[in-house]
Design an enzyme around this catalytic site. Structure first.
Site, PDB file in Angstrom:
ATOM      1  N   CYS A 346     -35.066  48.535 -21.516  1.00 14.01           N
ATOM      2  CA  CYS A 346     -35.725  49.747 -21.670  1.00 14.01           C
ATOM      3  C   CYS A 346     -34.648  50.647 -23.061  1.00 14.01           C
ATOM      4  CB  CYS A 346     -35.823  50.756 -20.771  1.00 14.01           C
ATOM      5  SG  CYS A 346     -36.797  52.178 -20.798  1.00 14.01           S
ATOM      6  N   HIS A 454     -39.852  47.532 -16.830  1.00 12.87           N
ATOM      7  CA  HIS A 454     -38.820  47.857 -15.358  1.00 12.87           C
ATOM      8  C   HIS A 454     -39.412  46.873 -14.194  1.00 12.87           C
ATOM      9  CE1 HIS A 454     -36.228  50.815 -17.154  1.00 12.87           C
ATOM     10  NE2 HIS A 454     -37.297  51.483 -17.570  1.00 12.87           N
TER      11      HIS A 454
END
Length: 527
Positions: A346, A454
């Site tokens: 991320c 994620h």
């Protein structure tokens, strides 16, 4: 006061990281097993570990875990306000799952009169469908400088008509003083809501503890309803970064020979977020994971790590600046040149690129910063946040994965190797949210890569594929078969079994005005 509300139990603490979230999770599962329709609720959470719901909204990872304990889909009504610290003076506020601009603590307090009705409506709407709500507090209810603006501790208990269990961390020391001091600092009408104490993280001889249990009840008029042991190797996702920064994931020592271990170093960023992506490595027998803090050398005890991971960040530009101050940019380039592998998750993915643009100052006052230059990608932070669960395919291994996206960045490859993770299908309402096909990028060698996905390492086959690839680079044979499972459901169940054994559940049901406590035959007193 909300009318026709269900019974409510609230877990408050003498401070942060004493075990409120974990105890709330355990109680949610215990009440569910006893036949109650139960749901969690936390009015306000300050945390950088977040979760994307099926309908594309954002909430705390802790309340998502508690929803799982209740076998419910995460619902933003369980956590109507999420505060995500972004700089030392400003945070991003998420209200009912939607992000707002950065604001200071003073601006947030000024906004609270308009947020109280939001919290009350979220609770009312959620509570209508359940027999019992288990609420969680934040920090300590006895922070006298914050009481006037309270929205999450005793104010929430009063809103819900909740009885309160006060939790203290005996492993940290001073637990009896903390419990008594908390009760003493509260106004009498609020202190009356505290019906019992729970001592958490106990290790040692219980007979030594016995006199203190008697004395604290004599002093306060409240019993200790349970002493919960220190639970080793409990890897449920943490609420915030306190445990991460204390080195929790580096405490899982391995028995294998030093040469057989795959060493993963995780860089401790000041605004680290969603670091729970890395917890699954702790169950693996052939992986040793360590925390690498700014200023520390990559090489320790004469050894370099095999992999360096840049986790998520809520302030990519600020954290990049710190990495450069400590010459991590140069160290990582040398590490890659020497055959090392670097992974960005991320915000960490964004850092690996050539440049990050923040034209709307979403994460601070830096509008443009150079990246580490390890991947030919560029990122622009947009006002609208991408929030969705996704089903994805890892193009190198061919494995299918499930996880979620939660980011402001829109990343484009400049001259990058083809994406190695792509969306293969949406989940629920998220399928209607259309975004870039690519979820990640990698270098030509495959030794520098990153992704927005994620939860990718939660997947046992993918995690084993990744570790085996590291083993092969080290000249070790791949194990191929899954060596360990990362099973959150099994962890919740183990936690609930331990807590049920150590809590006086009949006493807990009694303070709720219910009879029962373990066999599923419960009923409301007077009904």
């Amino acid at each position: 006061m909300i009318k026709k509300q269900p019974r409510a139990l609230m877990v408050q603490g003498t401070g942060s990281n004493v075990g409120k979230s974990i105890l709330t999770t355990a109680l949610c599962r215990i009440f569910l097993e006893d036949g109650l329709r139960v749901a969690p609720f936390k009015a306000q959470n300050m945390a950088l570990n977040a979760y994307a719901t099926r309908d594309g909204l954002e909430m705390s990872r802790a309340q998502a875990l508690q929803a799982a304990a209740c076998r419910l889909d995460p619902d933003v009504r369980m956590n109507p306000i999420l505060i995500k610290p972004t700089t030392d003076r400003a945070s991003q506020l998420v209200v009912m799952g939607k992000a707002m601009p950065l604001m200071t603590w003073g601006e947030y307090n000024a906004l609270k009169p308009t947020l109280r009705p939001v919290v009350q409506e979220a609770y009312r709407s959620l509570a209508e469908g359940f027999d019992l709500i288990v609420l969680e507090g934040a920090g300590s209810p006895a922070e006298i400088n914050l009481m006037a603006h309270d929205i999450v501790n005793m104010a929430a208990a009063e809103m819900a008509g909740a009885s309160v269990l006060l939790v203290g961390d005996i492993d940290a020391g001073g637990v009896f003083a903390s419990l008594v001091g908390t009760v003493a600092l509260l106004p009498p009408s609020q202190a009356e809501r505290i019906k019992g104490f729970v001592l958490n993280k106990f290790r040692g001889d219980r007979t030594i503890l016995a006199p203190g249990l008697v004395q604290i009840e004599e002093i306060t008029g409240r019993p200790v309803v349970g002493v919960v042991p220190y639970l080793e190797r409990l890897l449920l996702p943490e609420e915030d970064s306190v445990a991460f920064k204390s080195g929790r994931i580096s405490r899982f020592k391995k028995k294998e020979g030093e040469e057989a271990l795959c060493r993963i170093a995780v860089i401790d960023l000041p605004k680290v977020s969603n670091f729970t992506d890395l917890d699954p490595f702790c169950v693996e027998p052939d992986v040793e994971i360590s925390i690498l803090r700014p200023g520390e050398a990559l090489e320790k005890d004469g050894r370099l790590p095999d992999v360096v991971i840049l986790p998520g960040s809520k302030n990519v530009a600020g954290d990049l600046h710190l990495l450069r101050q400590h010459h991590f940019d140069r160290a990582l380039r040398e590490f890659v040149s020497g055959g090392g592998e670097v992974v960005g998750l991320c915000g960490g993915l964004q850092m690996l690129g050539e440049r990050i643009e923040d034209p709307h100052q979403i994460e601070g006052d830096r509008s443009s910063v150079p990246g580490l230059g390890l991947l030919p990608i560029k990122t622009v932070l947009e006002r609208e946040k991408v929030l969705r669960p996704v089903a994805a395919r890892h193009l190198v291994s061919g494995l299918d994965l499930r996880g979620f996206e939660i980011h402001h960045g829109r990343t484009e490859a400049v001259a990058c190797h083809p994406s190695f993770v792509q969306i293969s299908s949406g989940l629920g309402a998220s399928a209607a949210v259309r975004g870039p096909l690519q979820l990640g990028w990698m270098s030509e060698t495959g030794r520098v890569w990153g992704t927005y996905l994620h939860g990718l390492f939660d997947d046992d086959p993918f995690r084993r594929w990744f570790i085996d690839r590291v083993r092969e680079r080290k000249g070790l044979p791949p194990l191929k078969e899954i060596q360990a499972t990362y099973d959150i459901e099994a962890m919740i169940q183990r936690l609930a079994e331990v807590v049920r054994k150590e809590l006086d559940m009949p006493a807990v049901y009694d303070l709720l005005g219910m009879v029962g406590g373990g066999n599923g035959n419960h009923r409301m007193a007077g009904l």
